[in-house]
Design an enzyme around this catalytic site. Structure first.
Site, short mmCIF file in Angstrom:
data_model
loop_
_atom_site.label_atom_id
_atom_site.label_comp_id
_atom_site.label_asym_id
_atom_site.label_seq_id
_atom_site.Cartn_x
_atom_site.Cartn_y
_atom_site.Cartn_z
CG ASP A 113 12.74 4.81 3.91
OD1 ASP A 113 12.21 3.93 3.23
OD2 ASP A 113 12.50 4.99 5.12
CG ASP A 215 7.97 2.26 2.30
OD1 ASP A 215 7.97 2.34 3.53
OD2 ASP A 215 6.94 2.37 1.60
CD GLU A 277 7.66 -1.38 5.91
OE1 GLU A 277 7.10 -0.95 6.91
OE2 GLU A 277 7.48 -0.90 4.77
CG HIS A 340 8.79 5.65 10.62
ND1 HIS A 340 9.61 4.59 10.31
CD2 HIS A 340 7.96 5.78 9.57
CE1 HIS A 340 9.29 4.11 9.13
NE2 HIS A 340 8.28 4.81 8.65
CG ASP A 341 5.59 2.86 10.16
OD1 ASP A 341 5.29 4.04 9.92
OD2 ASP A 341 6.14 2.11 9.34
C1 NOJ Z 1 5.90 1.79 5.48
C2 NOJ Z 1 6.45 3.01 6.14
O1 NOJ Z 1 7.29 2.63 7.19
C3 NOJ Z 1 5.27 3.84 6.59
O2 NOJ Z 1 5.66 4.93 7.38
C4 NOJ Z 1 4.52 4.31 5.37
O3 NOJ Z 1 3.35 4.97 5.78
C5 NOJ Z 1 4.13 3.13 4.47
N1 NOJ Z 1 5.20 2.18 4.30
C6 NOJ Z 1 3.77 3.64 3.11
O4 NOJ Z 1 4.93 4.06 2.45
#
Ligand code: NOJ
Length: 561
Positions: A113, A215, A277, A340-341
């Site tokens: 990541d 990210d 992402e 994970h989000d």
């Molecule tokens: C996306 C990540 O998937 C998330 O977990 C994170 O809080 C934010 N970006 C900030 O890096």
């Protein structure tokens, strides 16, 4: 529908299956209750033991590790304070090299990541930048003067809630953060920032990593005039991030140039993968642009269509159709259900389906994910049927970036429920610390005595064994790996039926979403002579006729012979 040639040779990441590990909660080797790199290394055989017909290994091809760099852990690693070292929580660079070597030995690639839309506010670059207005790194982050008559330099919000601007006494200026105040955004306009991050990328590529997941990679670029974002038509809450059209704080045209540069560096090395992402409050239409005009940006911009779909066949099919139509020629789709989000898919979908049989949903969802055209990305524990822990006591929550932000009602909910420890066995703490009964970083889900790897391995009908067999079937089937995708019914209510077609193979996938009634398949293909590759109702290898009814919640993957 535009599709790539059904016989195109594929790079590894089109053939393979990616598995996301959240390192804090995957496996704890040193007994401190927090996951670490040695723990992951010790569990590699579970993921892939090098035997393509393994009875005990899942069979994935690559691991995406959520961040492992040095971090004060305000956002659990998504706030990096040293990009070229490993967080002591997880181990050392030597531990990483060992993990990489052991993974490669088993044919597993490692994707890191890369969190470079922002750093931690404890990164020495930010500490220096924040110290005064004329240090060498003064312009590495996004600084703005206070404005007469306005509380903040502009109306840009933080995704985690509240304003995106925080005041620095030393500089008497504000800095911008798309996320938490401890995560200041870089100024990507500055060539020195670009050069420094290029060095970071090369550091890891030289060490042998197989690629990156970028990210927040659509948030690199910002408007140089810092103009206010316009509010969306009809939106009324000025505090809400989602009330705005984010014209000026993300997804600017320059963002594509930045990703092209990163990709150019990767292309100097063999066989590396760039995932991104590119989705923050945007749509597939915007993410698709991140393949690049000549496929020169991301190999895989994350496709968030399944995570935002209800458990409803017509809806899911529409997402696949949309993806098929929008993916440019020679580009390659990807799909995932969990990360994970967001809440885990079984937790999301059990709520909105009429069926309470989570095992049936898990198998149907697995079949869908692994038989559409594109790279599947799994999230640890999904292969067991892990669900969200919804009763974590407030004092044990760890998602500090979200919890501590003073954003009132706009604040997103903590994401801890989907991040609980991997459930390895029925011993105390689910075997997370290899037999040591230490309290893990987040509480284990209470269903672990029944739902764990050890139990799943001995149960032929387990969700794990279904995933394992599905992965093996996929690996052996050119049609499933790269064949064209063609739906056989339109606007389905009760079932999905589609074909995957390669030159010498035709595979039919039928998934009955109806939990009560059998269905008679009425699809425009030959009825006789379909050999079962994998099914929840028929023995593998059996030859069946499509006129046989689909049983309730049946999943069948059949090859025409
Ligand atoms: C996306 C990540 O998937 C998330 O977990 C994170 O809080 C934010 N970006 C900030 O890096």
């Amino acid at each position: 529908m535009t599709q790539v040639s059904a016989t195109a040779p594929q790079p590894w990441w089109q053939n393979g299956i990616i598995y996301q590990i959240y390192p804090l909660t995957f496996a704890d080797a040193n007994g401190d209750g927090i996951g670490d790199l040695q723990g992951i290394t010790q569990r590699l055989d579970y993921l892939n033991d090098g035997n393509p017909n393994s009875e005990t290994a899942l069979g994935i091809d690559a691991i995406w590790l959520s961040p492992i760099n040095t971090s004060p852990m305000v956002d659990n690693g998504y706030d990096v304070s040293d990009y070229t070292d490993i967080c002591p929580t997880f181990g050392t660079l030597e531990d990483f090299d060992e993990l990489l070597a052991q993974a490669h030995h088993r044919g597993i690639k490692i994707i890191l990541d890369l969190v470079v839309s922002h750093s931690s506010d404890q990164h020495p670059w930010f500490v220096e930048s924040a110290s005064n207005r004329d240090n060498p790194r003064a312009d590495w982050y996004l600084w703005q003067d206070p404005m007469e008559g306005r509380e903040y330099p502009n109306n840009w919000r933080s995704y985690f809630g509240g304003t995106g601007w925080t005041y620095s006494e030393a500089r008497e200026q504000f800095y911008f953060h798309t996320f938490h105040a401890n995560q200041p955004d870089f100024n990507w306009q500055n060539p020195e920032v670009r050069a420094a991050i290029d060095q970071v990328i090369r550091f890891w590529l030289d060490r042998g990593v197989d690629g990156f997941r970028l990210d927040a990679s659509s948030a690199y670029s910002k408007d140089i005039y810092f103009r206010d974002n316009p509010m969306k038509y009809g939106a009324s809450d000025p505090n809400d991030y989602h009330s705005y059209n984010h014209l000026y704080d993300k997804n600017l045209p320059e963002n594509h140039r930045i990703i092209e540069e990163i990709r150019a560096t990767l292309d100097e090395y063999d066989n590396r993968l760039l995932i991104g992402e590119t989705f923050i409050d945007s749509s597939l239409y915007e993410s698709i642009g991140f393949y690049g005009i000549t496929n020169n940006e991301l190999h895989l911009p994350f496709n968030f269509e399944f995570p935002f779909s209800p458990w409803y066949p017509g809806y899911l099919q529409r997402q696949v159709e949309k993806t098929e139509r929008l993916t440019p020629p020679s580009a390659w789709p990807n799909y995932f259900l969990d990360n994970h989000d967001i809440p885990r898919h079984l937790s999301r979908w059990i709520e909105c389906s009429l069926c309470v049989d989570s095992e049936a949903i898990a198998k149907a969802a697995a079949a869908l994910l692994l038989t559409v055209r594109g790279t599947p990305i799994l999230y640890y524990g999904q292969e067991l049927g892990m669900v969200d822990h919804t009763e974590i006591p407030p004092q044990k929550l760890q998602d500090r970036a979200v919890i501590k932000v003073d954003a009132g009602e706009d604040a997103p909910l903590p994401r801890d429920g989907a991040r609980t420890p991997m459930q390895w066995d029925g011993s105390p703490q689910a075997g997370f610390s290899f037999g040591q009964d230490v309290e893990p970083w987040l509480p284990v889900h209470p269903n672990y005595p029944e739902l764990n790897v050890k139990a799943a391995l001995t149960d032929e009908q387990s969700i794990f064994n279904f995933y394992r067999q599905l992965i093996q079937v996929r690996r052996q089937s050119p049609a499933l790996r790269w064949g064209k995708w063609r739906p056989l019914i339109h606007y389905p209510h009760e079932h999905l039926v589609y074909l995957r077609e390669a030159e010498d193979e035709m595979v039919l996938v039928a998934i009955n979403f109806n939990y009560e009634l059998p269905l008679t398949l009425d699809v425009p293909v030959r009825r006789e002579n379909w050999q079962v590759l994998l099914s929840t109702c028929h023995a593998t290898g059996k030859v069946i006729d499509l006129a046989e009814a689909l049983q309730s919640f049946e999943v069948s993957i059949l090859r025409q012979i």
